[in-house]
Scaffold this motif. Structure first.
Motif, mmCIF file in Angstrom:
data_model
loop_
_atom_site.group_PDB
_atom_site.id
_atom_site.type_symbol
_atom_site.label_atom_id
_atom_site.label_comp_id
_atom_site.label_asym_id
_atom_site.label_seq_id
_atom_site.Cartn_x
_atom_site.Cartn_y
_atom_site.Cartn_z
ATOM 1 N N PRO A 196 58.499 17.478 17.611
ATOM 2 C CA PRO A 196 58.406 16.097 18.098
ATOM 3 C C PRO A 196 59.772 15.431 18.222
ATOM 4 C CG PRO A 196 57.719 16.197 15.812
ATOM 5 C CD PRO A 196 57.962 17.606 16.264
ATOM 6 N N GLY A 197 60.804 16.035 17.636
ATOM 7 C CA GLY A 197 62.154 15.483 17.720
ATOM 8 C C GLY A 197 62.865 15.560 16.384
ATOM 9 N N PRO A 198 63.988 14.839 16.255
ATOM 10 C CA PRO A 198 64.786 14.888 15.027
ATOM 11 C C PRO A 198 63.983 14.497 13.784
ATOM 12 C CG PRO A 198 65.981 13.767 16.774
ATOM 13 C CD PRO A 198 64.572 13.973 17.267
ATOM 14 N N ALA A 199 64.313 15.135 12.680
ATOM 15 C CA ALA A 199 63.644 14.846 11.403
ATOM 16 C C ALA A 199 64.030 13.459 10.919
ATOM 17 C CB ALA A 199 64.041 15.889 10.361
ATOM 18 N N PRO A 200 63.088 12.716 10.323
ATOM 19 C CA PRO A 200 63.422 11.388 9.773
ATOM 20 C C PRO A 200 64.488 11.520 8.695
ATOM 21 C CG PRO A 200 61.035 11.786 9.727
ATOM 22 C CD PRO A 200 61.697 13.065 10.133
ATOM 23 N N GLY A 201 65.431 10.597 8.695
ATOM 24 C CA GLY A 201 66.502 10.614 7.699
ATOM 25 C C GLY A 201 67.620 11.578 8.039
ATOM 26 N N GLY A 202 67.518 12.261 9.167
ATOM 27 C CA GLY A 202 68.569 13.198 9.569
ATOM 28 C C GLY A 202 69.657 12.482 10.357
ATOM 29 N N ASN A 203 70.391 13.261 11.165
ATOM 30 C CA ASN A 203 71.494 12.673 11.933
ATOM 31 C C ASN A 203 71.067 12.202 13.321
ATOM 32 O OD1 ASN A 203 71.204 15.007 13.406
ATOM 33 N ND2 ASN A 203 73.200 15.868 12.882
ATOM 34 N N GLY A 204 69.759 12.312 13.647
ATOM 35 C CA GLY A 204 69.258 11.829 14.930
ATOM 36 C C GLY A 204 69.298 12.868 16.034
ATOM 37 N N HIS A 205 69.629 14.118 15.709
ATOM 38 C CA HIS A 205 69.694 15.180 16.709
ATOM 39 C C HIS A 205 68.834 16.361 16.279
ATOM 40 C CE1 HIS A 205 73.384 12.938 17.618
ATOM 41 N NE2 HIS A 205 73.123 13.280 18.863
ATOM 42 N N CYS A 206 68.327 17.067 17.271
ATOM 43 C CA CYS A 206 67.568 18.297 17.049
ATOM 44 C C CYS A 206 68.248 19.394 17.858
ATOM 45 C CB CYS A 206 66.124 18.096 17.524
ATOM 46 S SG CYS A 206 65.118 19.601 17.436
ATOM 47 N N TYR A 207 68.570 20.525 17.186
ATOM 48 C CA TYR A 207 69.222 21.642 17.870
ATOM 49 C C TYR A 207 68.423 22.906 17.628
ATOM 50 C CZ TYR A 207 72.561 25.280 19.063
ATOM 51 O OH TYR A 207 73.165 26.372 19.625
ATOM 52 N N TRP A 208 68.231 23.679 18.688
ATOM 53 C CA TRP A 208 67.649 25.006 18.561
ATOM 54 C C TRP A 208 68.449 25.964 19.435
ATOM 55 C CZ3 TRP A 208 66.088 27.594 22.867
ATOM 56 C CH2 TRP A 208 65.764 26.836 23.993
ATOM 57 N N ALA A 209 68.451 27.238 19.027
ATOM 58 C CA ALA A 209 69.114 28.279 19.817
ATOM 59 C C ALA A 209 68.379 29.590 19.618
ATOM 60 C CB ALA A 209 70.571 28.424 19.382
ATOM 61 N N ARG A 210 68.239 30.356 20.721
ATOM 62 C CA ARG A 210 67.729 31.724 20.669
ATOM 63 C C ARG A 210 68.958 32.624 20.737
ATOM 64 N NH1 ARG A 210 64.630 32.203 25.628
ATOM 65 N NH2 ARG A 210 64.501 34.410 25.067
ATOM 66 N N LEU A 211 69.071 33.563 19.808
ATOM 67 C CA LEU A 211 70.266 34.401 19.698
ATOM 68 C C LEU A 211 69.898 35.878 19.774
ATOM 69 C CD1 LEU A 211 71.761 32.578 16.575
ATOM 70 C CD2 LEU A 211 72.314 32.121 18.962
ATOM 71 N N ARG A 212 70.744 36.669 20.481
ATOM 72 C CA ARG A 212 70.591 38.123 20.502
ATOM 73 C C ARG A 212 71.091 38.674 19.167
ATOM 74 N NH1 ARG A 212 73.065 37.636 25.808
ATOM 75 N NH2 ARG A 212 71.416 37.777 27.348
ATOM 76 N N PRO A 213 70.491 39.757 18.713
ATOM 77 C CA PRO A 213 70.970 40.341 17.460
ATOM 78 C C PRO A 213 72.343 40.985 17.612
ATOM 79 C CG PRO A 213 69.173 41.662 18.352
ATOM 80 C CD PRO A 213 69.297 40.446 19.223
ATOM 81 N N ASP A 214 72.719 41.396 18.832
ATOM 82 C CA ASP A 214 74.043 41.966 19.077
ATOM 83 C C ASP A 214 74.390 41.740 20.544
ATOM 84 O OD1 ASP A 214 72.219 43.660 20.229
ATOM 85 O OD2 ASP A 214 73.052 45.490 19.385
ATOM 86 N N GLY A 215 75.580 42.033 20.918
ATOM 87 C CA GLY A 215 75.977 41.873 22.316
ATOM 88 C C GLY A 215 77.154 40.931 22.438
ATOM 89 N N ALA A 216 77.664 40.820 23.645
ATOM 90 C CA ALA A 216 78.852 40.008 23.903
ATOM 91 C C ALA A 216 78.558 38.525 23.743
ATOM 92 C CB ALA A 216 79.388 40.309 25.304
#
Length: 160
Positions: A107-127
């Motif tokens: 739903p968005g940033p957690a209450p009491g946090g810094n006001g931002h939500c970040y997500w990333a999908r990462l490869r286990p290896d590679g350039a």
């Protein structure tokens, strides 16, 4: 007229007062000496003044109370509200092991946090390790695939 030497109050000389003062001083001295002699009876031994006795008391120490402190819980830095497979927050997760593959939303940033939500999908290896990512102040969603990592900060995601 009265004579030049006539004075209604006879003049007393200070020499006349000396024998009276000297007599009082002698009387006081003798009286004090008599009191001392009366207090110490001749022939009786004079007791030495009592010296205070020193008493040493050794108290036994009470045994220390037993305090049981529970061990702190072992945490991974992840906040799980439901099953850790379907809901997760800040951390990095291996899809297929830590979380299930599938679509997730927040739903968005957690209450009491810094006001931002970040997500990333990462490869286990590679350039280039970042497959996709997003920094938002509102709602967010992504789809995670087996074998990749998902990194989340500032929000909580639920599988749908």
């Amino acid at each position: 007229m009265p004579g030049a030497n006539s004075s209604p109050i006879p003049h007393t000389s200070s020499r006349n007062a000396f024998p009276v003062v000297a007599g009082l001083a002698v009387a006081l001295t003798l009286g004090a000496g008599a009191g001392v002699v009366a207090a110490t009876r001749p022939g009786e031994p004079v007791a030495a003044p009592a010296t205070p006795a020193t008493v040493t008391v050794t108290a036994e120490a009470a045994p220390a109370p037993t305090v049981t402190v529970p061990a702190p819980p072992v945490t991974s830095g992840r906040t799980a509200v439901a099953s850790s497979v379907d809901r997760f927050a800040d951390g990095t997760y291996l899809v297929g092991t830590d979380i299930r593959a599938g679509s997730y939303r927040s739903p968005g940033p957690a209450p009491g946090g810094n006001g931002h939500c970040y997500w990333a999908r990462l490869r286990p290896d590679g350039a280039s390790k970042i497959v996709a990512d997003q920094l938002t102040t509102g709602a967010a969603r992504f789809t995670a695939r087996n074998g990749e990592f998902v990194q989340v900060a500032g929000c909580e995601f639920t599988r749908f």
